[in-house]
Design a protein around this motif. Structure first.
Motif, PDB file in Angstrom:
ATOM      1  N   ASP A   1      10.467  18.911  -5.065  1.00 52.49           N
ATOM      2  CA  ASP A   1       9.312  19.803  -5.090  1.00 52.49           C
ATOM      3  C   ASP A   1       8.919  20.223  -3.678  1.00 52.49           C
ATOM      4  O   ASP A   1       8.587  21.383  -3.438  1.00 52.49           O
ATOM      5  N   VAL A   2       8.976  19.292  -2.737  1.00 52.71           N
ATOM      6  CA  VAL A   2       8.631  19.611  -1.355  1.00 52.71           C
ATOM      7  C   VAL A   2       9.665  20.557  -0.769  1.00 52.71           C
ATOM      8  O   VAL A   2       9.338  21.513  -0.076  1.00 52.71           O
TER       9      VAL A   2
ATOM     10  N   THR B   1       0.807  -1.221   0.000  1.00 51.46           N
ATOM     11  CA  THR B   1       0.000   0.000   0.000  1.00 51.46           C
ATOM     12  C   THR B   1       0.843   1.275   0.000  1.00 51.46           C
ATOM     13  O   THR B   1       0.297   2.365  -0.122  1.00 51.46           O
ATOM     14  N   ALA B   2       2.142   1.155   0.124  1.00 49.66           N
ATOM     15  CA  ALA B   2       3.005   2.339   0.165  1.00 49.66           C
ATOM     16  C   ALA B   2       3.119   2.966  -1.220  1.00 49.66           C
ATOM     17  O   ALA B   2       3.016   2.290  -2.241  1.00 49.66           O
ATOM     18  N   THR B   3       3.312   4.264  -1.259  1.00 48.81           N
ATOM     19  CA  THR B   3       3.499   4.952  -2.534  1.00 48.81           C
ATOM     20  C   THR B   3       4.988   5.165  -2.777  1.00 48.81           C
ATOM     21  O   THR B   3       5.748   5.445  -1.848  1.00 48.81           O
ATOM     22  N   ALA B   4       5.358   5.063  -4.023  1.00 51.57           N
ATOM     23  CA  ALA B   4       6.760   5.246  -4.382  1.00 51.57           C
ATOM     24  C   ALA B   4       7.084   6.737  -4.401  1.00 51.57           C
ATOM     25  O   ALA B   4       6.298   7.559  -4.857  1.00 51.57           O
ATOM     26  N   THR B   5       8.254   7.081  -3.901  1.00 54.67           N
ATOM     27  CA  THR B   5       8.704   8.468  -3.865  1.00 54.67           C
ATOM     28  C   THR B   5       9.903   8.612  -4.769  1.00 54.67           C
ATOM     29  O   THR B   5      10.848   7.845  -4.687  1.00 54.67           O
ATOM     30  N   THR B   6       9.848   9.602  -5.623  1.00 54.53           N
ATOM     31  CA  THR B   6      10.980   9.845  -6.503  1.00 54.53           C
ATOM     32  C   THR B   6      11.717  11.084  -6.031  1.00 54.53           C
ATOM     33  O   THR B   6      11.223  11.849  -5.199  1.00 54.53           O
TER      34      THR B   6
END
Length: 136
Positions: free
Chosen positions: A49-50, A38-43
């Motif tokens: 951007d953050v 369920t984790a989202t991939a972070t690029t």
């Protein structure tokens, strides 16, 4: 008596530590697999951007890359030596003037500089690379 208290404290401390150390832990592989699924991939672009949208970065970029918090802390602790003015990019003679006048007219200048920097927290670009003895 002191030795008896020290030995008693050590024995009680060691016994309390060993009773807590015997706790057992279990790992549920199904929960870990579900967490990864369920984790989202972070690029890297998302992280960049953050970082660009952070308010501290916006303040530092608006003031010529100088962080107002660092300038205020330098002024508070080392204001009498004019270190905050060196950080903001002033000429060498201004710092020497601060030192020769016992902290900028007996400590009055760093106090005024501290107030000016705190009031103009959002944009200190007017004080960056300012060659004047009186910063404001």
């Amino acid at each position: 008596m002191k030795k008896l208290l020290i030995v008693l404290t050590l024995v009680l401390g060691i016994s309390a530590f060993t009773t807590n150390a015997s706790a057992s832990y279990t790992i549920d592989d199904a929960q870990i697999e579900n967490l990864f699924a369920t984790a989202t991939a972070t690029t890297f672009s998302m992280v960049a951007d953050v970082a660009e949208s952070a308010p501290a970065m916006a303040i530092a970029s608006a003031s010529g890359g100088k962080d107002p918090l660092i300038a205020i802390l330098l002024d508070f602790f080392l204001g009498g030596f004019g270190i905050h003015r060196f950080y903001l990019g002033t000429k060498v003679m201004t710092g020497i003037g601060y030192i020769l006048t016992c902290g900028g007219i007996f400590g009055l200048m760093p106090l005024i500089d501290l107030i000016v920097l705190a009031v103009n927290w959002d944009d200190i670009s007017a004080y960056v690379d300012n060659p004047k003895f009186f910063m404001w």
